[in-house]
Design a protein around this motif. Structure first.
Motif, mmCIF file in Angstrom:
data_model
loop_
_atom_site.group_PDB
_atom_site.id
_atom_site.type_symbol
_atom_site.label_atom_id
_atom_site.label_comp_id
_atom_site.label_asym_id
_atom_site.label_seq_id
_atom_site.Cartn_x
_atom_site.Cartn_y
_atom_site.Cartn_z
ATOM 1 N N PHE A 290 11.859 -21.306 15.615
ATOM 2 C CA PHE A 290 11.974 -21.221 14.161
ATOM 3 C C PHE A 290 13.341 -20.672 13.762
ATOM 4 N N CYS A 291 13.749 -19.576 14.402
ATOM 5 C CA CYS A 291 15.025 -18.938 14.042
ATOM 6 C C CYS A 291 16.217 -19.819 14.406
ATOM 7 N N ILE A 292 16.152 -20.480 15.544
ATOM 8 C CA ILE A 292 17.258 -21.352 15.952
ATOM 9 C C ILE A 292 17.358 -22.556 15.023
ATOM 10 N N ALA A 293 16.202 -23.060 14.579
ATOM 11 C CA ALA A 293 16.220 -24.171 13.622
ATOM 12 C C ALA A 293 16.909 -23.752 12.328
ATOM 13 N N LEU A 294 16.597 -22.553 11.841
ATOM 14 C CA LEU A 294 17.277 -22.043 10.650
ATOM 15 C C LEU A 294 18.773 -21.915 10.883
ATOM 16 N N ALA A 295 19.133 -21.361 12.045
ATOM 17 C CA ALA A 295 20.559 -21.154 12.351
ATOM 18 C C ALA A 295 21.292 -22.477 12.501
ATOM 19 N N THR A 296 20.591 -23.496 12.983
ATOM 20 C CA THR A 296 21.239 -24.782 13.244
ATOM 21 C C THR A 296 21.568 -25.532 11.967
ATOM 22 N N ILE A 297 20.653 -25.516 10.997
ATOM 23 C CA ILE A 297 20.876 -26.327 9.796
ATOM 24 C C ILE A 297 21.293 -25.513 8.584
#
Length: 490
Positions: A290-297
């Motif tokens: 979840f956190c990496i998805a936020l950081a990615t986009i």
């Protein structure tokens, strides 16, 4: 009968959790002034269904529909909106308690609930009329439902569809809820299974993912969440690759600051114990996705965006406490100390918040948006009082607003909408005809404007509009931000 007896014994524990939660949320519910995002949602709720298109484009459908239903009540709209968030926070506690019960570790569910109740990030956002607390509650029940799915003797696709429906509901509460798909997916994939049941697991996973994607796919033709494009950096891939490291570091800092080190240590303590290692690794992995998805986009991030991973991480911490209590006296003592530190800190934090939110520790970005900048609605009630008094003295007046969603404009629209002597009009101050439009309105009725410091500078108000005279000023008690009242006086 045994199940009924156990349920009766558990009721006092759940009741005490609920009482503790309410005693930490209801006091000081209106201490923080109206926040800009709250103002936007409450205004659209009052205007429902006229503003439905903007609601859909903003990607927060369920939250705003519930606010629209509450807007019909004869109460302070900010109070009803914040009570809704308190209810959602309470549901998160219930979801954590249920999760512990489902996996047969009631101690883990109890401590997870306690850690949530006394979590500073939850203490703040369970008191704000924004959708993050609601998304957190959906995450809590999605966690419980996903765990139950893997523990059913004979799960079927209807059970999986129910889990997927919760995932779909998360996306309709707030579009980033889509990233919670990793929670049921990882729990299903990593659950222990015989070779014969592995095929069934993949079938369940497909059903969950299809149901989860059904909601955003159905609303995609209506540009669901399209207004959030400015917060998405993936459209500029090169720039977003540069941002990724900064975003990951920023999210890591927020997690470390809002989820205290002892809580993270409890997760580590649980990882050291074989019985809970598989589940803990799964929970941590889901939170990381979840956190990496936020950081990615993401190009615009705030600490509250990580609130949906709180139930996941706090159940992991609760498992750590539970395992420590079953270990040696040294480990047991360490677990109790590590659980007590964040709870005591959260208790003190809550007391300070009730007294004055400006005195509590906040991340720099939260202090700026909730306390110091134009988005913090300090002194707004004084503006409402001033406008009512002017209308009582002068008769019908018009309050002009720039076409910008800022709390100094939206607040009066919310709280003065039933004032018969006050009407509102929007004018784009960037246009060359703004002065002419105001002059035309002023020909029939007195014209007033409410502006903040940034707008006065950005629109060059006092040079471009010499007819505007500043008559009142309200300064933010915690910064150099101020709100101003102008009158059109040729």
């Amino acid at each position: 009968m045994e199940t009924d007896r156990v349920t009766r014994n558990e009721r006092p524990v759940l009741l005490l959790l609920c009482i503790l939660f309410l005693t930490t949320r209801l006091p000081g519910l209106l201490t923080l002034p109206l926040f800009n995002d709250e103002a936007i949602y409450l205004y659209r709720a009052q205007q429902f269904p006229a503003q439905l298109e903007f609601t859909v484009h903003d990607g927060k459908l369920i939250h705003e529909l519930l606010l629209a239903a509450l807007a019909r009540l004869p109460w302070d709209p900010l109070l009803t909106g914040r009570i809704l968030s308190v209810l959602c926070g309470w549901l998160t506690v219930v979801g954590l308690w249920l999760s512990g019960r489902i996996i047969g570790d009631r101690t883990a569910g109890l401590f997870a609930g306690l850690l949530y109740i006394l979590s500073p990030l939850a203490i703040i956002h369970d008191r704000l009329a924004i959708p993050d607390a609601m998304l957190g509650s959906i995450a809590g029940f999605l966690l419980a439902a996903s765990l139950r799915l893997t523990l059913l003797p004979q799960p079927n696709r209807w059970h999986a569809a129910g889990v997927g429906a919760l995932g779909a509901l998360a996306t309709l509460v707030k579009l980033p809820g889509l990233f919670l798909f990793a929670l049921p997916a990882l729990i299903i994939v990593t659950s222990a299974a015989t070779p014969e049941r592995r095929h069934q697991q993949w079938a369940l996973l497909r059903t969950v993912l299809i149901m989860t994607l059904l909601a955003p796919a159905s609303f995609a033709p209506f540009n669901y969440g399209g207004a959030e494009n400015h917060k998405v950096g993936v459209f500029n891939l090169a720039l977003q690759i540069e941002r990724l490291t900064d975003n990951v570091r920023q999210i890591g800092e927020w997690l470390a600051l809002t989820l205290p080190l002892p809580t993270l240590a409890l997760i580590g303590l649980g990882l050291s114990q074989r019985p809970t290692r598989r589940l803990l690794l799964t929970l941590v992995a889901a939170a990381c996705v979840f956190c990496i998805a936020l950081a990615t986009i993401g190009s615009v991030l705030y600490p509250r965006y990580s609130l949906p991973v709180w139930p996941i991480l706090l159940l992991a911490a609760g498992l750590g406490v539970s395992q420590s209590l079953r270990s040696s006296s040294i480990v047991r003592c360490a677990g109790i100390i590590m659980a007590s530190i964040p709870m005591v800190w959260g208790f003190v934090f809550n007391l300070q918040y009730v007294k004055d939110p400006a005195d509590v520790w906040l991340s720099a970005v939260d202090r700026r948006q909730y306390i110091e900048s134009w988005s913090a609605g300090y002194n707004l009630p004084d503006i409402y009082t001033a406008l009512r008094a002017i209308a009582l003295e002068k008769g019908d007046i018009v309050v002009i607003n720039p076409v910008h969603e800022r709390v100094v404009h939206i607040g009066p629209k919310i709280y003065l909408r039933n004032e018969q002597r006050i009407s509102f009009a929007d004018i784009d101050f960037r246009g060359t005809d703004a002065q002419v439009l105001m002059r035309n309105i002023a020909a029939s009725r007195p014209v007033f404007l409410t502006l903040d410091t940034q707008e006065v500078i950005a629109f060059d108000i006092e040079r471009r509009f010499s007819e505007l005279k500043r008559i009142r000023e309200w300064r933010n008690p915690h910064s150099d931000m101020a709100f101003y009242l102008y009158v059109w006086s040729p």
